[in-house]
Scaffold this active site. Structure first.
Site, mmCIF file in Angstrom:
data_model
loop_
_atom_site.group_PDB
_atom_site.id
_atom_site.type_symbol
_atom_site.label_atom_id
_atom_site.label_comp_id
_atom_site.label_asym_id
_atom_site.label_seq_id
_atom_site.Cartn_x
_atom_site.Cartn_y
_atom_site.Cartn_z
ATOM 1 N N HIS A 1 0.836 -1.205 0.000
ATOM 2 C CA HIS A 1 0.000 0.000 0.000
ATOM 3 C C HIS A 1 0.866 1.248 0.000
ATOM 4 C CE1 HIS A 1 -3.006 2.832 2.108
ATOM 5 N NE2 HIS A 1 -3.330 2.732 0.842
ATOM 6 N N GLU B 1 2.922 0.318 3.277
ATOM 7 C CA GLU B 1 2.407 -0.688 4.192
ATOM 8 C C GLU B 1 2.425 -2.042 3.472
ATOM 9 O OE1 GLU B 1 -0.641 1.774 7.074
ATOM 10 O OE2 GLU B 1 -1.414 1.136 5.135
ATOM 11 N N ASN C 1 -4.601 4.532 7.552
ATOM 12 C CA ASN C 1 -5.948 5.036 7.297
ATOM 13 C C ASN C 1 -6.894 4.776 8.464
ATOM 14 O OD1 ASN C 1 -5.315 6.193 4.885
ATOM 15 N ND2 ASN C 1 -6.035 4.482 3.632
#
Ligand code: NAI
Length: 367
Positions: free
Chosen positions: A138, A150, A188
């Site tokens: 990510h 990530e 997030n």
């Protein structure tokens, strides 16, 4: 020589192409949309030009990067890639179908990676013949600039695929933080209270400018509202709604009316010309700035503590991810060390006065 394949040449895909090409890797890239393929080299050139103009990169380095990227017509031409990263549209069935085809074209040793930000990596891997070689990588936007990636594991992922994906991504200059396949991964998810608690205060009639000023005085590069305005209130709302649904509508992920109203009005931030604070800049911090910071940081610490309690990560990984992914001056566990016992007291105070729809929002994990 390691070759990277990138599928999807939109915002993220192109940034991911640039990241590895700039690090000296050969990159093969494709997109189903012909204009996206036809314009990719020109868009890459446009992305590199400001660096050349600023004297940060020589024209020969720019040309070498462009020469390492080959745009190909379809997936069958990605053969020979060691790692294939997809950055296509955020739909589970599209990603599953794509990986099912990629499995046929790429050798058994190739690693498959998804750049999804909100889908379950386990679900994406589910339909594969060899789910062990799929994982999440990510990236953050803009991919060539943001240091953090990530690395998302899942129960079937092989240690070999995780180790090799980490090494190849670190070779592109990234800091790789492994995280469990939980909604929002680390950044997030742990970012939600930064916005949520600020929005809760706005609903209690605090001014967004005061809140931003308080956070900036505490070392944050941008306050929560300037950050919402930068990314877009609509994008922030979509991310919040997605996590609220994925976390069984727990009040910690409550979608505040103040955010919905902002989107309904069309005051999305920079892109619409007006936002919560944009185009204004925060002034001097208010007299109770420390209380504002304590409240937001208490909520951030609590969310990080919940994620930690679910396993698969560490305090250090969470702190590093939030500092690199959100430019926070300190991670949640470093905040905890600064505030000490005041956090527990603040969470208890907030829980005691929480309105009905926020009951249990501030409860810490047990054990
Ligand atoms: P985008 O809309 O800019 O680009 C998507 C590209 O994929 C388009 O060029 C489209 O033609 C292409 N595409 C669609 N279906 C395809 C298929 N089956 N095969 C090949 N190409 C296909 O989207 P963006 O923003 O780049 O996002 C891509 C992925 O990255 C999504 O999964 C998103 O959740 C994720 N992501 C996005 C971030 C962001 O800030 N935009 C940050 C981190 C992850």
């Amino acid at each position: 020589m390691t070759t990277i394949a990138v599928i999807g040449l939109g915002t993220m895909g192109l940034g991911i192409v640039q990241t590895w090409a700039a690090a000296g890797f050969d990159v093969l890239a494709t997109d189903t949309h012909e204009p996206a393929r036809a314009t990719a080299q020109a868009r890459l050139l446009a992305a590199l030009t400001p660096r050349v103009e600023a004297g940060k990169m020589g024209p020969s380095d720019r040309d070498a990067i462009l020469a390492r990227v080959r745009i190909v017509a379809d997936l069958s031409m990605l053969q020979g890639a060691d790692l294939a990263v997809e950055a296509v549209v955020e739909r589970l069935e599209v990603k599953q179908a794509l990986f099912a085809k990629l499995e046929q074209h790429l050798g058994p040793g190739a690693i498959l990676a998804t750049n999804t930000s909100s889908l379950s990596v386990t679900a994406i891997a589910g339909g594969l013949r060899h789910p062990e070689r799929l994982l999440g990588l990510h990236f953050f936007n803009p991919a060539p600039v943001m240091k953090l990636v990530e690395l998302v594991s899942h129960p079937a992922a092989s240690t070999d695929a995780l180790t090799r994906a980490r090494a190849i991504t670190e070779a592109a200059g990234k800091t790789v933080i492994q995280c469990p396949d939980r909604p929002g991964f680390i950044v997030n998810r742990c970012a939600r209270p930064f916005y949520g608690e600020a929005l809760a205060m706005v609903e209690e009639v605090r001014s967004p400018l005061d809140i931003d000023a308080a956070m900036m005085a505490a070392g944050y590069r941008l306050g929560p509202f300037a950050l919402i305005d930068l990314v877009g209130a609509d994008i922030n709302l979509a991310a919040t709604e997605s996590l609220f649904a994925a976390m069984d509508r727990h009040p910690r992920y409550h979608v505040f009316d103040a955010l919905r109203a902002q989107v309904a009005k069309g005051d999305l931030g920079r892109k619409s010309g007006t936002g919560f604070v944009f185009p204004q800049k925060p002034g001097a911090p208010p007299a109770d700035a420390d209380a504002i910071v304590l409240r937001i940081e208490a909520a951030l610490i609590n969310e990080a503590a919940w994620l930690l309690s679910e396993g698969g990560t560490t305090r250090e990984w969470i702190d590093t991810a939030l500092k690199l992914g959100l430019n926070f001056p300190r991670g949640p566990f470093e905040m905890q060390a600064r505030h000490g016992a005041a956090i527990e007291t603040e969470l208890a105070r907030l829980e005691a006065r929480a309105p009905a729809h926020l009951t249990s929002r501030y409860l810490p994990p047990t054990g």
